[in-house]
Write a protein that holds these residues in place. Structure first.
Motif, mmCIF file in Angstrom:
data_model
loop_
_atom_site.group_PDB
_atom_site.id
_atom_site.type_symbol
_atom_site.label_atom_id
_atom_site.label_comp_id
_atom_site.label_asym_id
_atom_site.label_seq_id
_atom_site.Cartn_x
_atom_site.Cartn_y
_atom_site.Cartn_z
ATOM 1 N N TYR A 1 10.127 42.539 48.319
ATOM 2 C CA TYR A 1 11.492 42.947 48.672
ATOM 3 C C TYR A 1 11.768 44.378 48.210
ATOM 4 C CZ TYR A 1 13.326 38.416 50.280
ATOM 5 O OH TYR A 1 13.583 37.274 51.008
ATOM 6 N N ALA A 2 11.326 44.691 47.004
ATOM 7 C CA ALA A 2 11.549 46.034 46.468
ATOM 8 C C ALA A 2 10.840 47.080 47.323
ATOM 9 C CB ALA A 2 11.056 46.112 45.017
ATOM 10 N N GLY A 3 9.617 46.752 47.746
ATOM 11 C CA GLY A 3 8.866 47.678 48.598
ATOM 12 C C GLY A 3 9.590 47.963 49.905
ATOM 13 N N VAL A 4 10.135 46.921 50.515
ATOM 14 C CA VAL A 4 10.866 47.087 51.779
ATOM 15 C C VAL A 4 12.127 47.910 51.560
ATOM 16 C CG1 VAL A 4 12.061 45.893 53.647
ATOM 17 C CG2 VAL A 4 9.955 44.920 52.701
ATOM 18 N N ALA A 5 12.853 47.617 50.481
ATOM 19 C CA ALA A 5 14.087 48.350 50.182
ATOM 20 C C ALA A 5 13.796 49.829 49.917
ATOM 21 C CB ALA A 5 14.790 47.722 48.986
ATOM 22 N N LYS B 1 13.080 51.624 53.138
ATOM 23 C CA LYS B 1 14.310 51.911 53.875
ATOM 24 C C LYS B 1 15.053 53.100 53.270
ATOM 25 C CE LYS B 1 15.319 47.267 55.685
ATOM 26 N NZ LYS B 1 16.322 46.164 55.705
ATOM 27 N N GLN B 2 14.925 53.269 51.962
ATOM 28 C CA GLN B 2 15.604 54.375 51.287
ATOM 29 C C GLN B 2 14.830 55.692 51.380
ATOM 30 O OE1 GLN B 2 16.534 53.210 47.206
ATOM 31 N NE2 GLN B 2 18.587 52.636 47.837
ATOM 32 N N GLY B 3 13.639 55.634 51.953
ATOM 33 C CA GLY B 3 12.848 56.852 52.074
ATOM 34 C C GLY B 3 12.024 57.185 50.848
ATOM 35 N N GLN B 4 11.912 56.244 49.917
ATOM 36 C CA GLN B 4 11.087 56.447 48.718
ATOM 37 C C GLN B 4 9.692 55.887 49.011
ATOM 38 O OE1 GLN B 4 13.153 55.678 44.863
ATOM 39 N NE2 GLN B 4 14.865 54.977 46.121
ATOM 40 N N PHE B 5 8.933 56.649 49.780
ATOM 41 C CA PHE B 5 7.715 56.132 50.396
ATOM 42 C C PHE B 5 6.574 55.873 49.403
ATOM 43 C CE2 PHE B 5 9.786 58.799 53.752
ATOM 44 C CZ PHE B 5 10.315 57.719 54.454
ATOM 45 N N ALA B 6 6.385 56.750 48.448
ATOM 46 C CA ALA B 6 5.309 56.551 47.470
ATOM 47 C C ALA B 6 5.573 55.308 46.624
ATOM 48 C CB ALA B 6 5.172 57.785 46.574
ATOM 49 N N GLU B 7 6.821 55.158 46.174
ATOM 50 C CA GLU B 7 7.196 53.995 45.369
ATOM 51 C C GLU B 7 7.097 52.709 46.190
ATOM 52 O OE1 GLU B 7 8.911 56.710 45.786
ATOM 53 O OE2 GLU B 7 9.275 57.628 43.819
ATOM 54 N N ALA B 8 7.470 52.806 47.462
ATOM 55 C CA ALA B 8 7.394 51.642 48.350
ATOM 56 C C ALA B 8 5.953 51.183 48.515
ATOM 57 C CB ALA B 8 7.995 51.979 49.711
ATOM 58 N N ALA B 9 5.057 52.131 48.745
ATOM 59 C CA ALA B 9 3.636 51.791 48.913
ATOM 60 C C ALA B 9 3.083 51.128 47.668
ATOM 61 C CB ALA B 9 2.843 53.049 49.240
ATOM 62 N N GLU B 10 3.480 51.624 46.511
ATOM 63 C CA GLU B 10 2.994 51.063 45.246
ATOM 64 C C GLU B 10 3.442 49.617 45.072
ATOM 65 O OE1 GLU B 10 3.296 51.964 40.420
ATOM 66 O OE2 GLU B 10 4.024 53.444 41.871
ATOM 67 N N ARG B 11 4.713 49.351 45.363
ATOM 68 C CA ARG B 11 5.241 47.987 45.217
ATOM 69 C C ARG B 11 4.588 47.036 46.223
ATOM 70 N NH1 ARG B 11 7.805 46.746 40.442
ATOM 71 N NH2 ARG B 11 8.830 48.633 39.717
ATOM 72 N N LEU B 12 4.433 47.489 47.431
ATOM 73 C CA LEU B 12 3.855 46.635 48.472
ATOM 74 C C LEU B 12 2.381 46.347 48.204
ATOM 75 C CD1 LEU B 12 5.601 48.316 51.507
ATOM 76 C CD2 LEU B 12 5.914 45.926 50.791
ATOM 77 N N GLN B 13 1.686 47.298 47.610
ATOM 78 C CA GLN B 13 0.277 47.077 47.284
ATOM 79 C C GLN B 13 0.116 46.118 46.116
ATOM 80 O OE1 GLN B 13 -0.807 51.249 46.989
ATOM 81 N NE2 GLN B 13 -2.008 51.150 48.874
#
Length: 237
Positions: free
Chosen positions: A116-120, A123-135
């Motif tokens: 959920y955090a990765g998706v959020a 959506k907020q444009g925090q792409f590096a952080e999103a990739a880290e959470r999703l991985q």
């Protein structure tokens, strides 16, 4: 082997038929226990500690998972209401997804909080952080796991990491490959390759759709995109 069996059998008969021999054997065993009492006690304590420790750890993780699930309720509510900042960081009274994922790392709910955090974050444009959470997210649900790979690809693509993004899309397509989702993920892989000017790789991906998913809705576009990619690859060479 036969001699060893006969020897053991003879020793057994002697113990049964000769009470003195049996008593001597038992005495020897008792003597061994007396001499090694502290060592044996240590071994038994160590075994008991492992069993009890495993039981307590299992109960602890179960309790942690329940706590994480309860904490997730409000965070997911904010996520679904598109209040992404509160979903990620909490509202001052309730924990956000980021804290839940870190605090309850290793639990099922904590793992889901990473998704959920990765998706959020995406959506907020925090792409590096999103990739880290999703991985960090792992799931036995093959559809959800494939979706996580694809979203990771989206986050990488937004950072200009075209080949890495394409690899994630292909990973999504090949994760329990199916007629409905796999062609969609492969199309995204092809587009990512093209964005990175890797036209030959893009043509190969489009060709996979044409050959392996002949009944998919993506076949028509895959044929057109393949022809374009091959033309661009030829021009590049």
């Amino acid at each position: 082997m036969a001699k060893e069996t006969v020897k053991n059998h003879s020793e057994f008969e002697e113990l049964v038929e000769n009470p003195d021999a049996l008593a001597q054997r038992l005495y020897g065993s008792e003597d061994f226990v007396k001499k090694n009492k502290s060592k044996l006690l240590g071994v038994f304590i160590a075994i008991a500690a492992v069993i009890v420790g495993g039981f307590l750890y299992y109960n602890y993780r179960s309790t942690q998972n329940v706590e994480a699930q309860n904490a997730m309720f409000q965070a997911v509510y904010y996520f679904e209401a598109d209040s992404l900042s509160k979903a990620l960081n909490g509202d001052g009274q309730n924990m956000g997804l980021l804290e839940i994922a870190d605090e309850y790392s290793g639990t099922e709910a904590g793992n889901l909080a990473d998704f959920y955090a990765g998706v959020a974050l995406l959506k907020q444009g925090q792409f590096a952080e999103a990739a880290e959470r999703l991985q960090d997210f792992e799931s036995d649900d093959y559809l959800l796991q494939a979706r996580a790979y694809s979203l990771t690809g989206d986050a990488l693509l937004e950072q200009g990491k075209h080949n890495e993004a394409a690899d994630q899309y292909k990973k999504a397509a090949n994760h329990n490959a199916n007629e409905f989702f796999s062609p969609q993920y492969l199309m995204k892989a092809g587009i990512a390759y093209e964005a990175g000017n890797n036209y030959s790789a893009a043509a190969e991906v489009y060709d996979q759709i044409i050959k392996d998913y002949v009944a998919s809705a993506e076949v028509t576009d895959a044929k057109k995109f393949k022809a374009r990619a091959e033309m661009l690859a030829g021009g590049k060479n």
